[in-house]
Design a protein around this motif. Structure first.
Motif, mmCIF file in Angstrom:
data_model
loop_
_atom_site.group_PDB
_atom_site.id
_atom_site.type_symbol
_atom_site.label_atom_id
_atom_site.label_comp_id
_atom_site.label_asym_id
_atom_site.label_seq_id
_atom_site.Cartn_x
_atom_site.Cartn_y
_atom_site.Cartn_z
ATOM 1 N N THR A 135 0.820 -1.212 0.000
ATOM 2 C CA THR A 135 0.000 0.000 0.000
ATOM 3 C C THR A 135 0.853 1.260 0.000
ATOM 4 O OG1 THR A 135 -0.167 -0.058 2.408
ATOM 5 C CG2 THR A 135 -1.970 -1.052 1.163
ATOM 6 N N SER A 136 1.949 1.227 0.721
ATOM 7 C CA SER A 136 2.743 2.443 0.933
ATOM 8 C C SER A 136 3.945 2.546 0.029
ATOM 9 C CB SER A 136 3.234 2.483 2.389
ATOM 10 O OG SER A 136 4.101 1.386 2.656
ATOM 11 N N GLY A 137 4.520 1.407 -0.355
ATOM 12 C CA GLY A 137 5.837 1.443 -0.955
ATOM 13 C C GLY A 137 6.839 1.811 0.126
ATOM 14 N N ILE A 197 7.016 -5.216 -8.044
ATOM 15 C CA ILE A 197 6.077 -5.956 -8.892
ATOM 16 C C ILE A 197 4.709 -6.043 -8.228
ATOM 17 C CG2 ILE A 197 5.568 -8.304 -9.712
ATOM 18 C CD1 ILE A 197 8.640 -8.453 -10.432
ATOM 19 N N VAL A 198 4.672 -6.393 -6.959
ATOM 20 C CA VAL A 198 3.389 -6.539 -6.267
ATOM 21 C C VAL A 198 2.732 -5.178 -6.080
ATOM 22 C CG1 VAL A 198 2.287 -7.318 -4.120
ATOM 23 C CG2 VAL A 198 4.063 -8.722 -5.211
ATOM 24 N N TRP A 199 3.510 -4.148 -5.738
ATOM 25 C CA TRP A 199 2.943 -2.804 -5.591
ATOM 26 C C TRP A 199 2.265 -2.382 -6.892
ATOM 27 C CZ3 TRP A 199 2.602 1.959 -7.642
ATOM 28 C CH2 TRP A 199 2.114 2.968 -6.832
ATOM 29 N N LEU A 200 2.984 -2.532 -7.998
ATOM 30 C CA LEU A 200 2.446 -2.094 -9.285
ATOM 31 C C LEU A 200 1.281 -2.970 -9.740
ATOM 32 C CD1 LEU A 200 2.641 -0.048 -11.569
ATOM 33 C CD2 LEU A 200 4.324 -1.558 -12.668
ATOM 34 N N ALA A 234 5.092 7.093 -11.370
ATOM 35 C CA ALA A 234 3.859 7.770 -11.796
ATOM 36 C C ALA A 234 2.701 7.426 -10.865
ATOM 37 C CB ALA A 234 3.521 7.385 -13.236
ATOM 38 N N GLY A 235 2.612 6.174 -10.449
ATOM 39 C CA GLY A 235 1.557 5.769 -9.530
ATOM 40 C C GLY A 235 1.695 6.418 -8.167
ATOM 41 N N LEU A 236 2.902 6.458 -7.650
ATOM 42 C CA LEU A 236 3.135 7.103 -6.351
ATOM 43 C C LEU A 236 2.800 8.594 -6.417
ATOM 44 C CD1 LEU A 236 6.466 5.362 -5.355
ATOM 45 C CD2 LEU A 236 4.319 5.233 -4.077
ATOM 46 N N TYR A 261 1.869 8.891 4.338
ATOM 47 C CA TYR A 261 2.775 8.027 5.089
ATOM 48 C C TYR A 261 4.207 8.283 4.621
ATOM 49 C CZ TYR A 261 4.263 3.791 7.527
ATOM 50 O OH TYR A 261 4.866 2.897 8.375
ATOM 51 N N PRO A 262 5.137 8.496 5.540
ATOM 52 C CA PRO A 262 6.506 8.864 5.147
ATOM 53 C C PRO A 262 7.189 7.875 4.205
ATOM 54 C CG PRO A 262 6.188 9.217 7.493
ATOM 55 C CD PRO A 262 4.946 8.537 6.988
ATOM 56 N N LEU A 263 6.899 6.591 4.323
ATOM 57 C CA LEU A 263 7.536 5.633 3.420
ATOM 58 C C LEU A 263 7.091 5.821 1.976
ATOM 59 C CD1 LEU A 263 7.623 2.287 5.449
ATOM 60 C CD2 LEU A 263 9.438 3.978 5.132
ATOM 61 N N THR A 264 5.907 6.366 1.771
ATOM 62 C CA THR A 264 5.429 6.647 0.413
ATOM 63 C C THR A 264 6.271 7.748 -0.217
ATOM 64 O OG1 THR A 264 3.205 5.936 1.044
ATOM 65 C CG2 THR A 264 3.397 7.284 -0.953
ATOM 66 N N ILE A 265 6.559 8.778 0.569
ATOM 67 C CA ILE A 265 7.441 9.855 0.090
ATOM 68 C C ILE A 265 8.838 9.299 -0.184
ATOM 69 C CG2 ILE A 265 8.500 12.072 0.687
ATOM 70 C CD1 ILE A 265 5.502 12.342 0.264
#
Length: 189
Positions: free
Chosen positions: A110-112, A122-125, A155-157, A172-176
């Protein structure tokens, strides 16, 4: 646990429409793994389990995170993120998954995060672009995914961050960190 048994157990945890999503993630993750030199079997395993905790009650998710040392920082952010670390815990404790890369692919779908492995990417995308997803810009990201795993995820993020900002939501900081890490990597190329 056998694959068929695992699938039946996961299906029992969610409504039919979410299982259809999970099947789309499974198929997409296999395709992406084959396209980008990943392991299709591990991608499929993470995809089967990625949303196992998605429909748990909020108090159950919070308790699993808090009681099992999964990182209290999750609880300070959107509840939509919580099923990921809880799902990784469930994959390990109930389904016996001991592959840390598979568990991380579930934990961060969810966050990356910065420094994502190929499997995590792969799973995130796959979760983001599976065929059942229909939102503005998804077709562009699908097109990007035909050539570059990292460009498609970036692009998704960025789209996700933009939506969260428009809605006045915490990010969420990990997304950044994931976005910045991919941008740095792509700028080096």
């Amino acid at each position: 646990m056998e694959r068929a048994e695992m699938i039946e157990a996961v299906k029992a945890e969610m409504p039919e429409r979410r299982w259809i999503h999970t099947e789309g993630v499974m198929a997409t993750s296999i395709l992406l793994a084959e396209r980008f030199g990943g392991d299709p079997e591990r991608a499929e395993l993470a995809s089967i389990l990625h949303d196992v905790a998605k429909f748990w009650a909020t108090d159950r998710l919070a308790a699993v995170i808090a009681d099992n040392g999964l990182g209290d920082d999750w609880l300070a952010y959107d509840k939509e993120l919580w099923h990921a670390p809880a799902g990784a815990w469930e994959a390990k404790t109930r389904f016996g998954v001991d592959d840390e890369d598979v568990l991380n692919a579930i934990r961060f779908h969810t966050s990356g995060r910065g420094g994502m492995s190929k499997l995590e990417k792969i799973v995130w995308l796959a979760d983001y672009i599976e065929p059942g997803r229909d939102f503005p810009g998804v077709d562009n990201i699908r097109s990007l995914s035909e050539k570059s795993l990292d460009s498609a995820i970036l692009a998704g993020l960025e789209a996700t961050i933009g939506v969260l900002m428009q809605r006045g939501r915490l990010i969420y900081p990990l997304t950044i960190e994931a976005r910045n890490d991919l941008l740095r990597s792509l700028n080096k190329e």
